[in-house]
Design an enzyme around this catalytic site. Structure first.
Site, short mmCIF file in Angstrom:
data_model
loop_
_atom_site.label_atom_id
_atom_site.label_comp_id
_atom_site.label_asym_id
_atom_site.label_seq_id
_atom_site.Cartn_x
_atom_site.Cartn_y
_atom_site.Cartn_z
CE1 TYR A 44 -2.75 -3.28 0.38
CE2 TYR A 44 -3.36 -2.33 3.02
CZ TYR A 44 -3.57 -3.13 1.61
OH TYR A 44 -4.38 -4.11 1.96
CG HIS A 102 -0.61 -8.18 0.43
ND1 HIS A 102 -0.50 -6.83 0.47
CD2 HIS A 102 -2.00 -8.44 0.43
CE1 HIS A 102 -1.44 -6.50 0.16
NE2 HIS A 102 -2.36 -6.88 -0.12
#
Length: 272
Positions: A44, A102
């Site tokens: 992110y 992730h």
């Protein structure tokens, strides 16, 4: 299991794709609404902004539950631990509460990254470890590889997508699911059923969707930049959907609307 984790993890504030002042203001509103769990990721590129906002929010660290995720580019013995240490520095913490992979490792061999994740916990870099975007088969494989509890598999989960295969795998493996894209990035609002059900409970369509997910036993990650929506997303614990209403919503999972897949992430697995 850590009491703060258990208490706060059901409702987490997701930070993607927010950055800078927008993120700071959103976290400030989330704290005011009652959120104590916050979700970020290396991918992110907002860990430093998240860390700064949480450091300045006035809530003691031991009352916060912070999750971050290791990106696939750091799934090597040379880069994994340094990347986690960099995440901790950016987040201004000594350890995170939850560290996730992730994505499953591209190429299919998930064992090395899982062992690195377990090592990160052994080194004291995180309290808990878990997964994200793992298939049912990968959940079973991960359970056989990792000797400590895996506290979640964070996946796309909303009423327009049938995740019954993953739900069954969660029961089988003891790896709970948690939800991202909880309102399908707004797609749910095209379906009048949620507002219709909400009217009977004095709740919004979004609150009905989030309550449905929670009643499935799945914690939620939600994101908004609007304080009123942030508060509403948190305010979903004071009503219970009836079995009839749950079943009416269940029927919509046959829609098969998936947001995250190879179209956005080329190395995404073939989802169940």
């Amino acid at each position: 299991m850590n009491i703060v984790f258990e208490k706060n993890h059901q409702r987490a504030f997701g930070t993607f794709p927010l950055k800078g002042e927008v993120l700071r203001a959103a976290i400030e509103a989330a704290i005011a609404a009652g959120y104590r769990a916050f979700d970020t990721a290396q991918m992110y590129q907002n860990e430093a902004d998240t860390g700064a906002a949480l450091a300045g929010c006035g809530i003691p660290r031991d009352q916060l539950c912070i999750t971050t995720k290791v990106g696939v580019e750091n799934f090597t013995p040379q880069t994994f631990m340094p990347s986690v240490e960099a995440s901790l520095k950016a987040l201004r913490v000594d350890l995170v509460d939850v560290l996730l992979l992730h994505w499953p490792a591209p190429g299919g061999d998930i064992a090395p990254s899982l062992r690195l994740l377990e090592e990160a916990q052994a080194r004291g870099l995180t309290r808990h470890i878990g997964l994200s975007n793992y298939t049912a088969a990968m959940m079973r494989q991960a359970r056989s590889i990792v000797s400590v509890p895996l506290v979640e598999n964070q996946v796309e989960f909303h009423p327009l997508l049938d995740q019954s295969v993953l739900m069954a795998a969660a029961t089988e493996t003891g790896i709970p699911l948690s939800s991202y894209c909880s309102v399908a990035r707004g797609e749910v609002f095209k379906y009048p059923l949620f507002a219709e059900i909400g009217a009977a409970y004095g709740k919004s369509a979004a609150q009905v969707v989030l309550r449905w997910i929670l009643q499935k036993g799945v914690p939620i990650n939600t994101m908004s930049t609007k304080p009123e929506n942030i508060r509403a997303n948190y305010d979903v614990m004071d009503f219970i959907l009836s079995a009839t209403d749950m079943a009416r919503i269940d029927a919509l999972t046959a829609t098969g609307y998936r947001i995250i897949g190879k179209n956005l992430i080329p190395y995404a697995p073939d989802f169940d």
